[in-house]
Enzyme design. Structure first.
Site, short mmCIF file in Angstrom:
data_model
loop_
_atom_site.label_atom_id
_atom_site.label_comp_id
_atom_site.label_asym_id
_atom_site.label_seq_id
_atom_site.Cartn_x
_atom_site.Cartn_y
_atom_site.Cartn_z
N SER A 140 27.45 50.10 50.73
CA SER A 140 27.29 50.83 49.48
C SER A 140 25.82 51.11 49.10
CB SER A 140 28.03 50.06 48.37
OG SER A 140 27.63 50.46 47.10
N SER A 187 43.92 51.81 45.52
CA SER A 187 43.39 52.47 44.32
C SER A 187 42.89 53.89 44.64
CB SER A 187 42.26 51.63 43.70
OG SER A 187 41.33 51.25 44.68
N HIS A 224 32.03 41.05 45.35
CA HIS A 224 32.02 40.32 44.09
C HIS A 224 30.87 39.33 43.95
CE1 HIS A 224 36.50 41.12 42.92
NE2 HIS A 224 35.72 42.17 42.82
N ASP A 244 37.90 43.83 37.90
CA ASP A 244 37.73 42.38 38.03
C ASP A 244 36.71 41.82 37.04
OD1 ASP A 244 39.60 42.11 40.29
OD2 ASP A 244 38.08 43.29 41.34
N GLY A 288 35.40 44.17 55.06
CA GLY A 288 35.91 43.18 54.12
C GLY A 288 34.83 42.45 53.34
N GLY A 323 34.56 50.43 47.27
CA GLY A 323 35.57 49.43 47.63
C GLY A 323 36.91 50.09 47.91
#
Ligand code: SAH
Ligand code: MG
Length: 216
Positions: free
Chosen positions: A124, A52, A144, A170, A75, A46
């Site tokens: 991924s 990050s 998510h 999260d 996205g 991500g």
């Protein structure tokens, strides 16, 4: 005192588009520095616009290892047009789809961290399927939905070396606190229940677990 990024890196982090608050960023950075001591790469799932990634890149630079970051750059569900987390600036006008790769590259370039990062552009699970080398840290901050979060866990957690860190973002144990679902929380529980991971810190919705056993 835990390791902290230099002021210029912190400023770049705060200026970058993304979803991570500073306290969680500092915890991620600390985990990156600690895991870097294993001499193995640090991997993020991500990338988005690199907010990050900057911190993992700076930690990797310090440790003399490489930061890897995986994203298809189209996205997540909640970032698509019409959804709460959509940013119109992330749409490629020619293609008509989100493309966060250019923003990510600008973020890294401005911070002078390009040479410490390898970007893996793709889905991924598809990258994980062909991955076969140990990692010092895996940071799960991708899709998510249960489908995505579970695939990220199953695809990447087994590559965390003994003593390495699994960081999950999260994680919201209370349903009323969550914004985009509790799949990351379910994955976090699964990691603990596997017996392979032990929690080392909690900062906001960021959980750091250490690999202390086999079993995944
Ligand atoms: N870590 C970033 C935020 C990541 S947002 C920050 O702190 O700023 C989640 C990202 O996961 C999005 O960019 C999305 O494109 C990516 N993503 C979602 N599902 C994915 C999948 N299956 N494979 C690769 N990337 C995925
Ligand atoms: Mg996140």
């Amino acid at each position: 005192m835990p390791a902290a990024p230099k002021p210029d890196i912190l400023a770049a982090f705060e200026a970058a588009k993304g979803f991570m608050p500073v306290d969680e960023g500092l915890a991620l950075y600390g985990a990156g520095v600690e895991a870097g001591e294993l001499g193995l790469p640090l991997l993020e799932v991500g990338t988005y616009c690199g907010r990050s990634t900057l911190l993992l890149a700076d930690a990797a630079r310090q440790a003399g290892v490489t930061a890897l970051t995986v994203d298809h750059h189209r996205g997540s569900e909640e970032q698509q047009p019409g959804w709460d987390y959509h940013d119109p600036e992330t749409v490629d006008p020619e293609v008509g789809l989100m493309d966060t790769l250019p923003a990510f590259r600008r973020t890294l370039h401005k911070a002078g961290l390009e040479e410490h990062v390898v970007a893996l552009v793709g889905r991924s699970p598809q990258v994980a399927k062909i991955w076969n080398s140990p990692l010092g840290l895996v940071f799960v901050d991708g899709g998510h939905t249960d489908e995505h979060a579970t695939a990220d866990y199953e695809g990447w957690a087994p590559h965390v070396a003994e003593g390495g860190l699994l960081v999950i973002h999260d994680v919201f144990p209370e349903p009323e606190d969550e914004f985009t679902g509790q799949a990351p929380y379910r994955v976090y529980l699964r990691a603990l229940e596997s017996g392979a991971f032990t929690e080392t810190s909690v900062t906001g919705s960021l959980r750091v677990l250490r690999r202390t056993g086999a079993g995944i």
